[in-house]
Design a protein around this motif. Structure first.
Motif, PDB file in Angstrom:
ATOM      1  N   THR A  10      47.358  60.207  61.807  1.00 46.52           N
ATOM      2  CA  THR A  10      46.364  61.072  61.165  1.00 46.52           C
ATOM      3  C   THR A  10      45.785  62.100  62.121  1.00 46.52           C
ATOM      4  O   THR A  10      44.957  62.911  61.701  1.00 46.52           O
TER       5      THR A  10
ATOM      6  N   ALA B 187      40.886  61.889  56.166  1.00 48.15           N
ATOM      7  CA  ALA B 187      41.741  61.755  57.347  1.00 48.15           C
ATOM      8  C   ALA B 187      40.935  61.334  58.571  1.00 48.15           C
ATOM      9  O   ALA B 187      41.393  60.511  59.390  1.00 48.15           O
TER      10      ALA B 187
ATOM     11  N   THR C 248      39.757  66.167  51.994  1.00 48.47           N
ATOM     12  CA  THR C 248      40.949  65.710  52.704  1.00 48.47           C
ATOM     13  C   THR C 248      40.655  65.487  54.181  1.00 48.47           C
ATOM     14  O   THR C 248      41.082  64.491  54.783  1.00 48.47           O
TER      15      THR C 248
ATOM     16  N   CYS D  60      46.074  61.730  51.977  1.00 53.46           N
ATOM     17  CA  CYS D  60      44.624  61.937  51.827  1.00 53.46           C
ATOM     18  C   CYS D  60      44.337  63.061  50.829  1.00 53.46           C
ATOM     19  O   CYS D  60      43.400  62.964  50.026  1.00 53.46           O
TER      20      CYS D  60
ATOM     21  N   GLN E 112      48.048  62.524  56.116  1.00 53.11           N
ATOM     22  CA  GLN E 112      47.161  63.615  55.714  1.00 53.11           C
ATOM     23  C   GLN E 112      47.546  64.139  54.338  1.00 53.11           C
ATOM     24  O   GLN E 112      46.678  64.514  53.534  1.00 53.11           O
TER      25      GLN E 112
END
Length: 323
Positions: free
Chosen positions: A115, A104, A100, A170, A167
């Motif tokens: 982000t 991001a 993740t 993601c 985020q």
């Protein structure tokens, strides 16, 4: 204190990893460590700030985001840890948190707004849920597994402004990529069975597996299998007859005939199955066939000893005994 040595406990031991994460998230928020753990793409070129790719999941700067992360750990984390085991749960959570953070950071490098400065454990929850989206629902009326991460993605911005929506997305994409990895590109990152068993056999893991109130849960694949029992009234399928290769003395060496007793000529060979190089007989059939052949050969030898011109016949006693 061992959970097995204390039968009078008020509640069973809690999963070690998810419960420990609840304590860690609360402690880090109380000491104000959230900003130093948040994902800041402009600081990532510094090698001393690379930890933010992983620690962004542990930091929180807003109380609603912390409460949401703490609420989802008992609701989702305990069940996932019971299914995967403590070590596999920690390994999968760390990998998905890192994935993740990398996604991001990639979006931030592409100048995508929204982000920067994100933190919180909810993206890891989304990734873990998306990784289980291929499983069928347990109850008939339960939500489909593929719908749960998308529903959490839609509800999280309404409950908390942390972490940012991109985020969260993601985290969802990282879980979907892990779940749909048909080519096996990420399988080398998984914890191998040999490594897992070696870790669980260590002294520390064995001690934590018997502790209370937090207990290390073994992986289901590493638990020894129990013997299979059949319910009352149900019989296991009976095995087929034991097949043994026919002894060489039974079948004749030639295709058409084999040498018989002196003065009697050739004895015809028994029929064989065409297209097969080996002949298999049940045990009882092989024994009966061997006894029959030996009895016939003994009777023929006895009759041939009477003279070459005497007619060939078998007494009634031999016929009845052969039958």
């Amino acid at each position: 204190m061992s959970a097995r040595d204390s039968p009078g406990l008020l509640f069973p031991a809690l999963p070690l990893a998810s419960s420990g994460l609840m304590l860690l998230l609360s402690s880090l928020w109380l000491v104000g460590a959230g900003p130093s753990l948040a994902l800041a793409p402009e600081l990532l070129p510094d090698p001393w700030q690379a930890h933010r790719l992983l620690t962004h999941a542990l930091g929180h700067t807003a109380l609603p985001g912390l409460l949401l992360s703490l609420l989802l750990l008992p609701a989702l984390g305990w069940r996932q840890e019971h299914r995967l085991g403590t070590l596999r749960f920690l390994h999968a959570s760390a990998l998905l948190a890192l994935a993740t953070g990398l996604l991001a950071a990639l979006l931030a490098g592409l100048r995508v707004l929204g982000t920067a400065g994100g933190c919180g454990y909810v993206p890891v929850h989304l990734a873990m849920l998306a990784g289980q989206s291929g499983r069928p629902p347990r109850a008939p009326g339960a939500l489909p597994a593929w719908l749960r991460p998308w529903l959490l993605l839609a509800l999280t911005p309404l409950l908390s402004s942390e972490p940012p929506f991109l985020q969260l997305l993601c985290g969802l994409l990282a879980g979907l990529a892990w779940q749909t990895d048909a080519a096996g590109a990420f399988r080398w990152l998984e914890l191998s069975e040999q490594r897992l068993q070696a870790l669980q056999a260590g002294g520390l893991c064995r001690a934590l597996a018997g502790c209370w109130p937090l207990r290390l849960l073994p992986a289901p694949s590493a638990v020894s299998e129990l013997p299979v029992t059949h319910p009352v009234g149900a019989r296991p399928p009976s095995p087929g007859p034991l097949l043994l290769p026919a002894p060489p003395s039974l079948w004749l060496h030639g295709k058409g005939s084999a040498p018989g007793p002196p003065g009697l000529g050739a004895v015809p060979s028994p029929p064989s199955r065409e297209g097969s190089s080996e002949v298999g007989l049940p045990l009882w059939a092989a024994l009966d066939e061997q006894i029959l052949q030996e009895a016939i050969q003994a009777s023929l030898l006895e009759e041939s000893a009477q003279g070459p011109g005497s007619p060939l016949w078998l007494p009634k006693s031999s016929v009845s005994s052969l039958r």
